[in-house]
Design a protein around this motif. Structure first.
Motif, mmCIF file in Angstrom:
data_model
loop_
_atom_site.group_PDB
_atom_site.id
_atom_site.type_symbol
_atom_site.label_atom_id
_atom_site.label_comp_id
_atom_site.label_asym_id
_atom_site.label_seq_id
_atom_site.Cartn_x
_atom_site.Cartn_y
_atom_site.Cartn_z
ATOM 1 N N VAL A 1 0.886 -1.189 0.047
ATOM 2 C CA VAL A 1 -0.056 0.075 -0.079
ATOM 3 C C VAL A 1 0.855 1.322 0.255
ATOM 4 O O VAL A 1 0.683 2.206 -0.896
ATOM 5 N N SER A 2 1.756 1.094 0.714
ATOM 6 C CA SER A 2 2.922 2.629 0.722
ATOM 7 C C SER A 2 3.495 2.594 -0.385
ATOM 8 O O SER A 2 3.556 3.736 -0.822
ATOM 9 N N VAL A 3 3.940 1.607 -1.378
ATOM 10 C CA VAL A 3 4.414 1.771 -2.465
ATOM 11 C C VAL A 3 3.544 2.432 -3.630
ATOM 12 O O VAL A 3 3.857 3.211 -4.162
ATOM 13 N N ALA A 4 2.295 1.895 -3.406
ATOM 14 C CA ALA A 4 1.402 2.188 -4.370
ATOM 15 C C ALA A 4 1.090 3.837 -3.950
ATOM 16 O O ALA A 4 0.903 4.617 -5.040
ATOM 17 N N ALA A 5 1.207 4.180 -2.728
ATOM 18 C CA ALA A 5 0.733 5.700 -2.625
ATOM 19 C C ALA A 5 1.859 6.561 -3.005
ATOM 20 O O ALA A 5 1.832 7.576 -3.531
ATOM 21 N N SER A 6 3.154 5.829 -2.753
ATOM 22 C CA SER A 6 4.404 6.564 -3.386
ATOM 23 C C SER A 6 4.194 6.845 -4.978
ATOM 24 O O SER A 6 4.833 7.825 -5.495
ATOM 25 N N GLY A 7 3.646 5.529 -5.678
ATOM 26 C CA GLY A 7 3.530 5.873 -7.116
ATOM 27 C C GLY A 7 2.637 6.898 -7.385
ATOM 28 O O GLY A 7 2.853 7.748 -8.167
ATOM 29 N N LEU A 8 1.602 7.382 -6.705
ATOM 30 C CA LEU A 8 0.867 8.551 -6.855
ATOM 31 C C LEU A 8 1.329 9.693 -6.623
ATOM 32 O O LEU A 8 1.128 10.876 -7.290
ATOM 33 N N GLY A 9 2.216 9.561 -5.407
ATOM 34 C CA GLY A 9 2.928 10.705 -5.115
ATOM 35 C C GLY A 9 4.066 11.211 -6.327
ATOM 36 O O GLY A 9 4.016 12.504 -6.652
ATOM 37 N N ILE A 10 4.465 10.339 -6.963
ATOM 38 C CA ILE A 10 5.562 10.741 -7.886
ATOM 39 C C ILE A 10 4.657 11.232 -8.967
ATOM 40 O O ILE A 10 5.282 12.021 -9.669
ATOM 41 N N LEU A 11 3.658 10.380 -9.535
ATOM 42 C CA LEU A 11 2.900 11.024 -10.561
ATOM 43 C C LEU A 11 2.533 12.537 -10.396
ATOM 44 O O LEU A 11 2.493 13.552 -11.275
ATOM 45 N N TYR A 12 1.969 12.782 -9.107
ATOM 46 C CA TYR A 12 1.468 14.188 -8.732
ATOM 47 C C TYR A 12 2.719 15.179 -9.313
ATOM 48 O O TYR A 12 2.226 16.339 -9.666
ATOM 49 N N TRP A 13 3.700 14.866 -8.868
ATOM 50 C CA TRP A 13 5.042 15.935 -9.179
ATOM 51 C C TRP A 13 5.377 15.816 -10.592
ATOM 52 O O TRP A 13 6.013 16.874 -11.256
ATOM 53 N N ILE A 14 5.160 14.715 -11.233
ATOM 54 C CA ILE A 14 5.756 14.341 -12.821
ATOM 55 C C ILE A 14 4.697 15.053 -13.937
ATOM 56 O O ILE A 14 5.351 15.789 -14.556
ATOM 57 N N ILE A 15 3.530 15.054 -13.566
ATOM 58 C CA ILE A 15 2.363 15.447 -14.538
ATOM 59 C C ILE A 15 2.387 17.090 -14.366
ATOM 60 O O ILE A 15 2.227 17.605 -13.188
ATOM 61 N N PRO A 16 2.492 17.902 -15.306
ATOM 62 C CA PRO A 16 2.632 19.414 -15.306
ATOM 63 C C PRO A 16 1.358 19.564 -14.837
ATOM 64 O O PRO A 16 0.242 19.183 -14.593
ATOM 65 N N ALA A 17 1.473 20.880 -13.931
ATOM 66 C CA ALA A 17 0.278 21.512 -13.295
ATOM 67 C C ALA A 17 -0.752 21.857 -14.183
ATOM 68 O O ALA A 17 -2.268 21.594 -13.573
ATOM 69 N N PRO A 18 -0.904 22.413 -15.439
ATOM 70 C CA PRO A 18 -2.209 22.182 -16.245
ATOM 71 C C PRO A 18 -3.045 21.045 -16.105
ATOM 72 O O PRO A 18 -4.289 20.978 -15.990
ATOM 73 N N LEU A 19 -2.334 19.957 -16.534
ATOM 74 C CA LEU A 19 -2.959 18.320 -16.497
ATOM 75 C C LEU A 19 -3.502 18.034 -15.024
ATOM 76 O O LEU A 19 -4.709 17.520 -15.044
ATOM 77 N N ARG A 20 -2.748 18.780 -14.334
ATOM 78 C CA ARG A 20 -3.278 18.289 -12.769
ATOM 79 C C ARG A 20 -4.719 19.179 -12.523
ATOM 80 O O ARG A 20 -5.379 18.445 -11.641
ATOM 81 N N GLU A 21 -4.671 20.216 -12.841
ATOM 82 C CA GLU A 21 -6.059 21.059 -12.841
ATOM 83 C C GLU A 21 -7.003 20.447 -13.485
ATOM 84 O O GLU A 21 -8.233 20.404 -13.168
ATOM 85 N N GLN A 22 -6.750 19.765 -14.919
ATOM 86 C CA GLN A 22 -8.062 19.159 -15.690
ATOM 87 C C GLN A 22 -8.233 17.957 -14.999
ATOM 88 O O GLN A 22 -9.537 17.559 -15.022
ATOM 89 N N TYR A 23 -7.480 17.034 -14.257
ATOM 90 C CA TYR A 23 -7.666 15.799 -13.777
ATOM 91 C C TYR A 23 -7.687 15.901 -12.187
ATOM 92 O O TYR A 23 -6.643 15.545 -11.897
ATOM 93 N N LYS A 24 -8.761 16.735 -11.672
ATOM 94 C CA LYS A 24 -8.695 16.958 -10.352
ATOM 95 C C LYS A 24 -8.719 15.648 -9.325
ATOM 96 O O LYS A 24 -8.501 15.715 -8.000
ATOM 97 N N VAL A 25 -9.176 14.671 -9.817
ATOM 98 C CA VAL A 25 -9.132 13.528 -8.899
ATOM 99 C C VAL A 25 -7.728 13.143 -8.296
ATOM 100 O O VAL A 25 -7.677 12.748 -6.976
#
Length: 365
Positions: free
Chosen positions: A70-94
């Motif tokens: 579970v911790s590894v999967a959560a870390s994966g989400l954290g990595i994605l949050y910083w890799i994905i550009p800010a405009p895309l994060r705004e479009q996909y707010k989930v």
């Protein structure tokens, strides 16, 4: 950690870092592809799953834990949050909502731990003082205190074992010398190259902290400070570990053998549980494949053979980093005064064997 475990850890780190680099380059070069919400949703689902599978195929083969998954999967989400550009994060707010839930969960857990400790603070202090006379080291004293005060398993409190030990050895100024005990104690760091190895690691980490901070700062200021925080955290753990090594010799108490390896692990072995003590240790190639052995040796520039091998009649539990448990049937030990340690350990083992025989003959069935 034996050679087999080290190989699995390195494979996991290599595969994870390689995937992060490839993902980062791909997202930056083909950002328009990820503007499609379906593609982004697929990425959010697949990348944490990939890291979890890699963990299960590498480290999980040696020691599997669903909590780590579970911790590894959560870390994966954290990595994605910083890799994905800010405009895309705004479009996909989930993604943002997921992190709000995670952050809220972490805060609730921290509040629960704080309330649990405050509620039992008096019992914790009294039990800690009582256990300290029997277990000598902070790690073992803390672990036995937690088990004594909280009758049911307290996984989250066991997780704090390493942090508590690090804080203890970094800040408790009275601990400037080794344990003062009426029993034989044996250091295991003075005749090794570990001090030079430790200095090399500290210098390398200091350089890495500055270099990585500057590099990541070009991409994201927040990410740079997050990475720097974890780098400093691991540096402090390394320093606390070295101080614990110098302050925690192996102890031959009247009833059992006490070993604490820095802030990494500890084990207690009763003399009646020792089956054999030999200076002829298992061959290196066979040791690499063993998963039920505990090595009391320090890393150095050149790998040296352990001096003693202690085989046990019954398995014992070793408490490792962050309160993890490992069952072992064999110990490999290297101390500075190996001859004195061998003689005293052998004498104590024979004494207890003789006492048990006398008790057995005095109380026949």
């Amino acid at each position: 950690m034996n050679q087999t475990q080290s190989v699995h850890y390195m494979r996991f780190i290599t595969a994870s870092v390689l995937a992060v680099v490839i993902l980062y380059v791909t997202v930056r070069k083909h950002v328009h592809v990820f503007e499609n919400s379906s593609v982004l949703l697929l990425l959010v689902a697949v990348f944490p799953l990939y890291l979890t599978v890699v963990y299960r195929m590498t480290i999980g083969r040696v020691k599997y834990s669903w909590k780590v998954c579970v911790s590894v999967a959560a870390s994966g989400l954290g990595i994605l949050y910083w890799i994905i550009p800010a405009p895309l994060r705004e479009q996909y707010k989930v993604i943002k909502y997921v992190f709000f839930v995670m952050e809220g969960g972490i805060i609730l857990i921290e509040l629960w731990i704080a309330w649990y400790i405050v509620r039992n603070l008096g019992a914790l202090i009294r039990t800690f003082r009582a256990e300290k006379t029997n277990h000598f080291y902070f790690l073992s004293t803390y672990a036995h205190t937690i088990e004594a005060v909280f009758k049911r398993p307290v996984f989250l409190l066991r997780l704090l074992t390493t942090e508590a030990a690090a804080l203890y050895y970094l800040t408790y100024r009275k601990k400037t010398r080794q344990l003062s005990l009426p029993y034989p104690t044996y250091s295991y760091h003075e005749k090794t190259e570990y001090f030079g190895f430790f200095l090399m690691l500290v210098h390398a980490m200091l350089i890495e902290i500055i270099a990585v901070h500057i590099l990541v700062m070009r991409w994201s200021e927040i990410a740079a400070w997050v990475v720097t925080f974890f780098d400093v955290y691991f540096l402090l753990l390394l320093i606390a570990d070295y101080r614990a090594i110098t302050l925690s010799p192996v102890v031959l108490a009247p009833d059992k053998l006490h070993i604490q390896l820095g802030i990494r692990s500890f084990v207690e072995v009763e003399y009646t549980n020792i089956e054999q003590i030999t200076r002829e240790v298992t061959a290196k190639q066979k040791r690499k494949k063993e998963t039920d052995a505990y090595s009391v040796t320090l890393p150095s520039f050149f790998e040296e053979e352990p001096k003693l091998e202690i085989r046990l009649k019954q398995p014992v539990e070793v408490t490792e980093l962050f309160g993890r448990k490992k069952t072992v049937r064999k110990l490999y030990v290297t101390v500075d005064d190996i001859h004195g340690f061998y003689d005293n350990l052998l004498e104590n083992t024979k004494r207890w064997l003789h006492m048990n025989k006398e008790i057995g003959s005095a109380n026949p069935r």
